[in-house]
Design an enzyme around this catalytic site. Structure first.
Site, PDB file in Angstrom:
ATOM      1  N   SER A  52      75.389  11.679  88.617  1.00  0.00           N
ATOM      2  CA  SER A  52      75.336  11.238  90.009  1.00  0.00           C
ATOM      3  C   SER A  52      74.013  10.594  90.398  1.00  0.00           C
ATOM      4  O   SER A  52      73.931   9.934  91.426  1.00  0.00           O
ATOM      5  CB  SER A  52      75.624  12.410  90.953  1.00  0.00           C
ATOM      6  OG  SER A  52      74.553  13.329  90.960  1.00  0.00           O
ATOM      7  N   LYS A 106      70.018  15.328  94.792  1.00  0.00           N
ATOM      8  CA  LYS A 106      70.332  14.055  95.449  1.00  0.00           C
ATOM      9  C   LYS A 106      69.044  13.483  96.052  1.00  0.00           C
ATOM     10  O   LYS A 106      67.991  14.114  96.045  1.00  0.00           O
ATOM     11  CB  LYS A 106      71.364  14.250  96.576  1.00  0.00           C
ATOM     12  CG  LYS A 106      72.661  14.933  96.170  1.00  0.00           C
ATOM     13  CD  LYS A 106      73.514  14.087  95.252  1.00  0.00           C
ATOM     14  CE  LYS A 106      74.783  14.841  94.848  1.00  0.00           C
ATOM     15  NZ  LYS A 106      75.558  14.108  93.821  1.00  0.00           N
TER      16      LYS A 106
END
Length: 215
Positions: A52, A106
């Site tokens: 990701s 993230k």
């Protein structure tokens, strides 16, 4: 030829096996306590389990092939996350409802009080397009079509204002990241720390991002 002198004649008696073992045990225990203290309050090593954050960080379920990083847990004791920081955080309430237990990684995109919306595949902060060319691969679009699970409609299906003490986070691999677009913001208390250094693989050792990220 001189005879060997017995150890018993030494003016300094030698420690017994029991005292040596006791000292070793104390050293081991102290080392463990210090290591746990450092990991709890200062920094810890982690590896990237998914893709990701590509291309910034290489992730794979095989930890021996994944990037390994140092997470700074001390800085946020004295300051707040900033836009562009790559943060590690524990699952939010929404993610826990979906049975997620492991920490996420993230990038912080929007800060408390800011208005965020998606337009034509780009992120807009307070009506200004966010320049993300330093970490997004060419052709990456930021859209909600990746949100095929979780809450519906997705969190960023319409413009939102980020609540106090909360952050909007997105993966750099926008085409394959389950992030704030889908499930919402990350409360400040869920943030574990900031990813600051990559120490594996050896040919990529060093800082993670090119600075400055935004101009």
């Amino acid at each position: 030829m001189q005879n060997q002198v017995s150890d018993n004649n030494s003016p300094h008696p030698q420690p017994s096996n029991s005292s040596w073992l006791a000292e070793l045990s104390r050293t081991v225990v102290l080392s463990i306590v210090l290591a746990l203290g450092i990991r709890t309050f200062v920094a810890e090593a982690r590896w990237i389990p998914s893709g990701s954050m590509e291309p910034t960080l290489h992730g794979t379920p095989n930890q021996w092939e994944a990037d390994k990083i140092i997470v700074d847990k001390l800085s946020y004791k004295f300051s707040n996350p900033q836009r562009g920081d790559i943060v590690v955080f524990s699952p939010t309430e929404e993610l826990q409802k979906e049975q997620y237990q492991d920490a996420f990684i993230k990038r912080v995109i929007a800060l408390p009080g800011e208005k965020v919306e998606l337009r034509n595949g780009k992120v807009y902060i307070d009506n200004k397009a966010l320049p993300e060319n330093k970490y997004l691969a060419t052709g990456q679009r930021t859209a909600i079509d990746v949100c095929t699970s979780g809450q519906q409609p997705p969190f960023l299906s319409q413009p939102v204002t980020i609540p106090a003490n909360s952050y909007l986070v997105l993966g750099d691999n926008r085409n394959s990241s389950y992030d704030s677009r889908c499930w919402g913001v990350v409360p400040r208390e869920n943030v574990i720390g900031r990813a600051v250094i990559r120490f594996w693989p050896l040919n990529h050792v060093g800082g993670i991002d090119k600075s400055p990220l935004y101009r």
